[in-house]
Scaffold this active site. Structure first.
Site, PDB file in Angstrom:
ATOM      1  N   HIS A 125     -24.495  61.692  14.087  1.00 36.22           N
ATOM      2  CA  HIS A 125     -23.156  61.927  14.195  1.00 36.22           C
ATOM      3  C   HIS A 125     -22.417  61.053  13.059  1.00 36.22           C
ATOM      4  O   HIS A 125     -23.006  60.082  12.458  1.00 36.22           O
ATOM      5  CB  HIS A 125     -22.886  61.157  15.574  1.00 36.22           C
ATOM      6  CG  HIS A 125     -21.377  60.926  16.084  1.00 36.22           C
ATOM      7  ND1 HIS A 125     -20.259  60.338  15.432  1.00 36.22           N
ATOM      8  CD2 HIS A 125     -20.861  61.815  16.943  1.00 36.22           C
ATOM      9  CE1 HIS A 125     -19.124  60.510  16.007  1.00 36.22           C
ATOM     10  NE2 HIS A 125     -19.494  61.464  17.160  1.00 36.22           N
ATOM     11  N   ASP A 202     -28.470  54.533  17.668  1.00 41.81           N
ATOM     12  CA  ASP A 202     -27.297  55.003  18.243  1.00 41.81           C
ATOM     13  C   ASP A 202     -27.686  55.493  19.614  1.00 41.81           C
ATOM     14  O   ASP A 202     -28.302  56.650  19.608  1.00 41.81           O
ATOM     15  CB  ASP A 202     -26.797  55.965  17.273  1.00 41.81           C
ATOM     16  CG  ASP A 202     -25.484  56.485  17.803  1.00 41.81           C
ATOM     17  OD1 ASP A 202     -25.056  56.371  19.084  1.00 41.81           O
ATOM     18  OD2 ASP A 202     -24.855  57.291  17.196  1.00 41.81           O
ATOM     19  N   GLN A 205     -25.817  58.961  23.139  1.00 40.71           N
ATOM     20  CA  GLN A 205     -26.139  60.162  24.084  1.00 40.71           C
ATOM     21  C   GLN A 205     -27.156  59.838  24.818  1.00 40.71           C
ATOM     22  O   GLN A 205     -28.047  60.947  25.294  1.00 40.71           O
ATOM     23  CB  GLN A 205     -26.246  61.392  23.168  1.00 40.71           C
ATOM     24  CG  GLN A 205     -25.188  61.654  22.355  1.00 40.71           C
ATOM     25  CD  GLN A 205     -23.802  62.387  23.323  1.00 40.71           C
ATOM     26  OE1 GLN A 205     -24.132  62.649  24.581  1.00 40.71           O
ATOM     27  NE2 GLN A 205     -22.747  62.372  22.938  1.00 40.71           N
ATOM     28  N   LYS A 228     -19.070  57.173  27.768  1.00 40.55           N
ATOM     29  CA  LYS A 228     -20.110  58.288  27.984  1.00 40.55           C
ATOM     30  C   LYS A 228     -21.035  57.780  29.153  1.00 40.55           C
ATOM     31  O   LYS A 228     -22.146  58.518  29.406  1.00 40.55           O
ATOM     32  CB  LYS A 228     -20.826  58.499  26.698  1.00 40.55           C
ATOM     33  CG  LYS A 228     -19.941  59.125  25.598  1.00 40.55           C
ATOM     34  CD  LYS A 228     -20.931  59.369  24.335  1.00 40.55           C
ATOM     35  CE  LYS A 228     -20.023  59.338  23.262  1.00 40.55           C
ATOM     36  NZ  LYS A 228     -19.314  60.643  23.015  1.00 40.55           N
ATOM     37  N   CYS A 366     -18.604  66.465  14.897  1.00 40.65           N
ATOM     38  CA  CYS A 366     -18.696  65.196  14.316  1.00 40.65           C
ATOM     39  C   CYS A 366     -20.114  65.170  13.615  1.00 40.65           C
ATOM     40  O   CYS A 366     -20.645  63.918  13.653  1.00 40.65           O
ATOM     41  CB  CYS A 366     -18.555  63.892  15.008  1.00 40.65           C
ATOM     42  SG  CYS A 366     -16.688  63.879  15.832  1.00 40.65           S
TER      43      CYS A 366
END
Ligand code: C6P
Length: 407
Positions: A125, A202, A205, A228, A366
């Protein structure tokens, strides 16, 4: 297979927003990669805080401030337990983007030298590209990028070759937002640490899909966003290994992050407050803890099995759907289906799905460098969450049939 233990109707009833019509059709919300919906437990926690507790933290000599401080710091402990970390290692941020920027600013820009390298993947991302790219540009370091195989899994042989003693920072997405690919971060982190690199994952997700244990991953920094994970927007987390956080300079300066201030100099507060200048997002932190507590009370294995069943059904239908190409077919994925429809620009497909009550995201997600590497302008992305149903997967494909006729 969907677990029999999961009462999907009871689960959905806890997300009031799902029960509405959009464009005259029952809403099918398949944009969970962008943000998840919030259960009543989180909405109530926010209301209760603002109705009964609202006050500033760590400052007031009064009951409400003590109460707010207790809930706020309790929330930090909840996040620490959720990630298997210590509370001093949990920093509140605005979200994944800010979490990564803290490390880019306080580690990369402090430590990188000309000739050093930062290693990321093609599928990152922008939030896990641009901060490193800018730090490299400022310090004369080089950004290296792991390529993907045709199925959009990482090329791990290339990773082995790219990794070297020049690699000072290795930053990798746990799961790709645009493709769903789940990366073998534990093995990669171990290899990166073996060459002396600092490591960041990261987790934007990942955290909503499966449990994460930062000790088990062995990672130095882990970033995620509350919104999220069934929590409010504007709150996120940076987990950082204590010794690294101790050695880092502050990110921002001002109130709260100081120990002693004179006009000549200032000294810094202890962890985690050194990184939390100004009044924090108190309600957001409490809302995030409410989301985690709510999730902890669910059968997470059943939720994971349910999401896998949603992805399996969607993938099966997509494979059988004429003129549809799945983008991202790695063996290991979270519940994301990215695709292209012959003759249909993703934006048009998204708009025609919306007319039928089906909410998806379209475009580059993104991840412009990823789209460039695939030679496509973008995709249509259906991203599933725990409250989606197999019927909703079918509704997506019924709606796509209509889109196809229209196109
Ligand atoms: N992805 C999506 O629709 P923030 O905006 O800071 O909460 O999260 C940024 C971010 C970082 N990394 C990954 C892997 C992400 O997926 C995201 C956010 C959303 O895919 C909005 S672009």
């Amino acid at each position: 297979m969907t677990s029999k233990a999961l009462d999907i109707n009871a689960l959905r009833a806890q997300f009031p927003i799902l029960d509405q019509q959009v464009n005259g059709k029952p809403l099918v919300y398949l944009d969970n990669g962008a943000t998840t919906q919030k259960p009543v437990a989180v909405l109530d926690a926010l209301q209760n805080y603002y109705r009964g507790v609202n006050s500033n933290v760590h400052r007031g000599a009064h009951y409400l401030s003590d109460e707010a401080t207790g809930q706020f710091e309790g929330a930090r402990q909840t996040v620490a337990d959720f990630l298997n970390a210590s509370r001093e290692e949990i920093l509140w941020t605005k979200g994944t983007t800010e979490s990564i920027n803290i490390v880019a600013q306080c580690v990369a820009r402090e430590q990188l030298q000309p000739g050093d390298e930062v290693l990321i993947a093609t599928s990152e991302h922008h939030a896990n590209i641009v901060p490193w790219q800018q730090a490299c540009l400022a310090k004369g370091a080089t950004l290296k990028v792991i390529p993907l195989h045709d199925d959009c899994s990482l090329d791990l042989d290339a990773f082995d070759q790219l990794l070297s003693e020049k690699t000072k920072i290795f930053a990798i997405g746990h799961a790709s937002n645009a493709l769903g690919t789940l990366n073998p971060v534990k093995e990669m982190v171990a290899k990166a640490k073996a060459v002396g690199s600092i490591t960041l994952v990261d987790g934007a997700q990942a955290v909503a899909h499966f449990p994460v244990d930062v000790q088990d991953l062995g990672v130095d920094f882990y970033a995620f966003s509350g919104h999220k994970l069934f929590a409010p927007t504007g709150i996120g987390v940076l987990y950082g290994r204590r010794d690294l956080l101790e050695a880092m300079p502050p990110y921002q300066t001002g109130g709260e992050m100081i120990e002693v201030v004179t006009f000549e100099k200032s000294t810094w507060n202890q962890l985690p407050y050194k990184f939390e200048a100004g009044t924090p997002n108190i309600a957001g932190a409490i809302g995030l803890a409410a989301a985690i507590n709510w999730l902890d009370n669910q059968d997470r294995a059943a939720l994971e099995a349910h999401e896998n069943a949603l992805l399996a059904r969607a993938t099966e239908q997509a494979q059988a759907f004429g003129g549809l190409k799945i983008i991202g077919t790695a063996a290991s994925k979270v519940s994301v289906l990215s695709f292209l429809l012959d003759g249909g620009h993703p934006a048009d497909v998204g708009m025609l799905l919306d007319k039928q009550g089906v909410a998806v995201r379209t475009g580059h997600h993104c991840t412009m460098p990823l789209m460039d590497s695939l030679g496509i302008p973008g995709t249509v992305r259906a991203s599933f969450s725990i409250y989606n149903t197999l019927d909703e997967v079918d509704r997506l494909f019924e709606a796509l049939e209509k889109v196809k006729t229209f196109l």
